[in-house]
Design a protein around this motif. Structure first.
Motif, PDB file in Angstrom:
ATOM      1  N   VAL A 125       4.901   2.706   6.964  1.00 39.05           N
ATOM      2  CA  VAL A 125       3.508   2.915   7.409  1.00 39.05           C
ATOM      3  C   VAL A 125       2.816   1.811   6.561  1.00 39.05           C
ATOM      4  O   VAL A 125       2.913   1.404   5.450  1.00 39.05           O
ATOM      5  N   LEU A 126       2.003   1.191   7.443  1.00 35.73           N
ATOM      6  CA  LEU A 126       0.683   0.336   7.016  1.00 35.73           C
ATOM      7  C   LEU A 126      -0.619   1.181   6.957  1.00 35.73           C
ATOM      8  O   LEU A 126      -1.169   1.405   8.014  1.00 35.73           O
ATOM      9  N   VAL A 127      -1.153   1.294   5.621  1.00 33.11           N
ATOM     10  CA  VAL A 127      -2.336   1.807   5.514  1.00 33.11           C
ATOM     11  C   VAL A 127      -3.592   0.863   5.401  1.00 33.11           C
ATOM     12  O   VAL A 127      -3.372  -0.193   4.675  1.00 33.11           O
ATOM     13  N   LEU A 128      -4.636   1.183   6.188  1.00 33.20           N
ATOM     14  CA  LEU A 128      -5.580   0.159   6.327  1.00 33.20           C
ATOM     15  C   LEU A 128      -6.866   0.924   5.770  1.00 33.20           C
ATOM     16  O   LEU A 128      -7.371   1.627   6.130  1.00 33.20           O
ATOM     17  N   ASP A 129      -7.482   0.018   4.528  1.00 37.24           N
ATOM     18  CA  ASP A 129      -8.839   0.366   4.139  1.00 37.24           C
ATOM     19  C   ASP A 129      -9.246  -0.562   3.289  1.00 37.24           C
ATOM     20  O   ASP A 129      -8.566  -1.004   2.351  1.00 37.24           O
ATOM     21  N   CYS A 142      -2.164   8.114   0.636  1.00 38.36           N
ATOM     22  CA  CYS A 142      -0.671   7.861   0.451  1.00 38.36           C
ATOM     23  C   CYS A 142       0.050   8.962   0.201  1.00 38.36           C
ATOM     24  O   CYS A 142       1.314   9.336   0.522  1.00 38.36           O
ATOM     25  N   ARG A 143      -0.303  10.017  -0.689  1.00 41.62           N
ATOM     26  CA  ARG A 143       0.349  11.598  -0.928  1.00 41.62           C
ATOM     27  C   ARG A 143       0.571  12.202   0.540  1.00 41.62           C
ATOM     28  O   ARG A 143       1.537  12.563   0.532  1.00 41.62           O
ATOM     29  N   VAL A 155      -0.150  -0.834   1.356  1.00 34.22           N
ATOM     30  CA  VAL A 155      -1.617  -0.596   1.527  1.00 34.22           C
ATOM     31  C   VAL A 155      -2.273  -1.951   1.909  1.00 34.22           C
ATOM     32  O   VAL A 155      -2.103  -2.702   1.002  1.00 34.22           O
ATOM     33  N   LEU A 156      -2.909  -2.102   2.825  1.00 32.77           N
ATOM     34  CA  LEU A 156      -3.891  -3.343   3.056  1.00 32.77           C
ATOM     35  C   LEU A 156      -5.417  -3.184   2.597  1.00 32.77           C
ATOM     36  O   LEU A 156      -5.959  -2.254   3.281  1.00 32.77           O
ATOM     37  N   CYS A 157      -5.899  -3.933   1.676  1.00 37.49           N
ATOM     38  CA  CYS A 157      -7.323  -3.785   1.372  1.00 37.49           C
ATOM     39  C   CYS A 157      -7.817  -5.109   1.398  1.00 37.49           C
ATOM     40  O   CYS A 157      -7.070  -6.281   1.365  1.00 37.49           O
ATOM     41  N   VAL A 158      -9.110  -5.242   1.437  1.00 36.50           N
ATOM     42  CA  VAL A 158      -9.904  -6.425   1.303  1.00 36.50           C
ATOM     43  C   VAL A 158     -10.233  -6.709  -0.159  1.00 36.50           C
ATOM     44  O   VAL A 158      -9.971  -7.677  -0.773  1.00 36.50           O
ATOM     45  N   LEU A 159     -10.778  -5.530  -1.211  1.00 41.17           N
ATOM     46  CA  LEU A 159     -10.769  -5.675  -2.377  1.00 41.17           C
ATOM     47  C   LEU A 159     -10.284  -4.553  -3.072  1.00 41.17           C
ATOM     48  O   LEU A 159     -10.328  -3.598  -2.524  1.00 41.17           O
ATOM     49  N   ALA A 160      -9.606  -4.939  -4.255  1.00 37.48           N
ATOM     50  CA  ALA A 160      -8.953  -3.889  -5.093  1.00 37.48           C
ATOM     51  C   ALA A 160      -9.665  -4.084  -6.480  1.00 37.48           C
ATOM     52  O   ALA A 160      -9.825  -5.196  -7.056  1.00 37.48           O
ATOM     53  N   ASP A 166      -4.382   0.587 -10.926  1.00 36.14           N
ATOM     54  CA  ASP A 166      -3.776   1.262 -12.071  1.00 36.14           C
ATOM     55  C   ASP A 166      -3.293   2.753 -11.700  1.00 36.14           C
ATOM     56  O   ASP A 166      -2.349   3.164 -11.929  1.00 36.14           O
ATOM     57  N   ARG A 167      -4.283   3.513 -10.891  1.00 34.67           N
ATOM     58  CA  ARG A 167      -4.091   4.638 -10.337  1.00 34.67           C
ATOM     59  C   ARG A 167      -2.965   4.671  -9.451  1.00 34.67           C
ATOM     60  O   ARG A 167      -2.055   5.793  -9.395  1.00 34.67           O
ATOM     61  N   LEU A 168      -2.779   3.770  -8.610  1.00 36.58           N
ATOM     62  CA  LEU A 168      -1.796   3.830  -7.610  1.00 36.58           C
ATOM     63  C   LEU A 168      -0.520   3.432  -8.084  1.00 36.58           C
ATOM     64  O   LEU A 168       0.703   4.019  -7.829  1.00 36.58           O
ATOM     65  N   ALA A 169      -0.469   2.543  -9.264  1.00 35.04           N
ATOM     66  CA  ALA A 169       0.706   2.154  -9.935  1.00 35.04           C
ATOM     67  C   ALA A 169       1.274   3.239 -10.584  1.00 35.04           C
ATOM     68  O   ALA A 169       2.479   3.582 -10.867  1.00 35.04           O
ATOM     69  N   ARG A 170       0.277   4.190 -11.196  1.00 38.60           N
ATOM     70  CA  ARG A 170       1.011   5.277 -11.990  1.00 38.60           C
ATOM     71  C   ARG A 170       1.224   6.783 -11.081  1.00 38.60           C
ATOM     72  O   ARG A 170       1.950   7.428 -11.509  1.00 38.60           O
ATOM     73  N   SER A 171       1.007   6.227  -9.606  1.00 39.77           N
ATOM     74  CA  SER A 171       0.985   7.590  -8.733  1.00 39.77           C
ATOM     75  C   SER A 171       2.494   8.009  -8.605  1.00 39.77           C
ATOM     76  O   SER A 171       3.031   9.002  -8.067  1.00 39.77           O
ATOM     77  N   GLY A 172       3.550   7.099  -8.682  1.00 39.55           N
ATOM     78  CA  GLY A 172       4.838   7.017  -8.494  1.00 39.55           C
ATOM     79  C   GLY A 172       5.057   7.102  -7.030  1.00 39.55           C
ATOM     80  O   GLY A 172       6.378   7.220  -6.798  1.00 39.55           O
ATOM     81  N   LEU A 173       4.205   6.753  -5.897  1.00 36.17           N
ATOM     82  CA  LEU A 173       4.401   6.817  -4.678  1.00 36.17           C
ATOM     83  C   LEU A 173       5.095   5.449  -4.238  1.00 36.17           C
ATOM     84  O   LEU A 173       4.924   4.429  -5.191  1.00 36.17           O
ATOM     85  N   PRO A 174       5.805   5.442  -3.346  1.00 35.27           N
ATOM     86  CA  PRO A 174       6.815   4.349  -2.848  1.00 35.27           C
ATOM     87  C   PRO A 174       5.816   3.165  -2.184  1.00 35.27           C
ATOM     88  O   PRO A 174       5.656   3.218  -0.975  1.00 35.27           O
ATOM     89  N   LEU A 175       4.701   2.651  -2.918  1.00 36.82           N
ATOM     90  CA  LEU A 175       4.037   1.562  -1.990  1.00 36.82           C
ATOM     91  C   LEU A 175       3.896   0.169  -2.838  1.00 36.82           C
ATOM     92  O   LEU A 175       4.213   0.059  -3.926  1.00 36.82           O
ATOM     93  N   ARG A 176       3.397  -0.738  -1.912  1.00 35.98           N
ATOM     94  CA  ARG A 176       2.986  -2.040  -2.247  1.00 35.98           C
ATOM     95  C   ARG A 176       1.533  -2.274  -1.866  1.00 35.98           C
ATOM     96  O   ARG A 176       1.207  -1.505  -0.970  1.00 35.98           O
ATOM     97  N   LEU A 177       0.896  -3.418  -2.511  1.00 32.82           N
ATOM     98  CA  LEU A 177      -0.414  -3.366  -2.152  1.00 32.82           C
ATOM     99  C   LEU A 177      -0.548  -4.842  -1.869  1.00 32.82           C
ATOM    100  O   LEU A 177      -0.090  -5.917  -2.340  1.00 32.82           O
ATOM    101  N   VAL A 178      -1.503  -5.030  -0.704  1.00 32.16           N
ATOM    102  CA  VAL A 178      -1.768  -6.550  -0.225  1.00 32.16           C
ATOM    103  C   VAL A 178      -3.270  -6.739  -0.103  1.00 32.16           C
ATOM    104  O   VAL A 178      -3.761  -5.731   0.633  1.00 32.16           O
ATOM    105  N   THR A 179      -3.696  -7.479  -0.798  1.00 33.57           N
ATOM    106  CA  THR A 179      -5.266  -7.466  -0.904  1.00 33.57           C
ATOM    107  C   THR A 179      -6.008  -9.099  -0.878  1.00 33.57           C
ATOM    108  O   THR A 179      -4.979  -9.798  -1.146  1.00 33.57           O
TER     109      THR A 179
END
Ligand SMILES: O=P(O)(O)OC[C@H]1O[C@H](OP(=O)(O)OP(=O)(O)O)[C@H](O)[C@@H]1O
Ligand SMILES: O=c1cc[nH]c(=O)[nH]1
Ligand SMILES: [Mg+2]
Length: 210
Positions: A125-129, A142-143, A155-160, A166-179
């Protein structure tokens, strides 16, 4: 969590147009569209491919296509401005939708819409926000995906902002971030600084909330 920042000059020029308070809505949407194309292009670099036989006008050859095109999930409202560009590069993809509005007093996300396939096992899944601020909205989104069996979220973001990362990293969810940028901080109203303001309002105009 893997965080990939796209610091390409063309991406940064679109980001500058989006940051500039004088940019009108139409120009803001156009810059977001073009920047999303670049974010998707970079995010897709690691997507698995499969080969299949084709014929060129000259001879037999081997073609390449995505082995498993991702489901696209824009987060309403602001992610809607990324949907068309993502689908343009990934025409084989399907699209689901999640509607979230951050409560501007508690800063917690309020979910108002969810339109997703029941079973996401085996589907990337590619999440767009465009905005990752406190991270509450994207963690919630993501949950929802992980609860449906998704094990591969980009997760695709313009700004992070650092608290959201930190919150996403601590969530334990299987994700990566491109920003396109990791900005300095949040202000006392939890807006990203230097940021670009409210990404939904800048695209679609402000409106009273429920
Ligand atoms: O990381 P957070 O602190 O949760 O903030 C980020 C969220 O805020 C924005 O949406 P908003 O709630 O403004 O809704 P909108 O897209 O309808 O404007 C943005 O698009 C994210 O979803
Ligand atoms: O800076 C911010 C923070 C949350 N949502 C936005 O649209 N902008
Ligand atoms: Mg908003």
């Amino acid at each position: 969590m893997d965080v990939h920042v796209i610091d390409h000059p063309l991406a940064q020029s679109r980001l500058t147009a989006m940051r500039d308070a004088r940019t009108d809505s139409a120009t803001f949407r156009a810059a977001l569209h073009e920047l999303t194309t670049m974010l998707v292009y970079e995010a897709a670099r690691s997507f698995p491919v499969e080969t299949y036989p084709i014929q060129t006008p000259v001879t037999d050859a081997e073609g390449t296509r995505l082995a498993n095109p991702p489901l696209l999930v824009p987060g309403l409202r602001a992610g809607l401005g990324m949907a068309d560009a993502a689908l343009g590069l990934l025409p084989e993809s399907s699209m689901g939708f999640v509607g979230l509005a951050r409560d501007e007093e508690t800063y917690e996300p309020r979910a108002y819409m969810e339109s997703l396939p029941r079973d996401l096992s085996g589907l990337p899944v590619l999440v767009l926000d465009p905005m990752l601020a406190t991270g509450g909205s994207l963690e919630h989104c993501c949950r929802l995906l992980a609860d449906r069996g998704c094990t591969d979220i980009t997760v695709l973001c313009v700004l992070a902002a650092p608290p959201g990362i930190d919150r996403l990293a601590r969530s334990g969810l299987p994700l990566r971030l491109v920003t396109a940028s990791v900005d300095a901080e949040l202000n006392d109203r939890k807006f990203i600084v230097p940021g670009l303001g409210d990404a939904g309002d800048r695209q679609f105009g402000g409106m009273p909330r429920f």
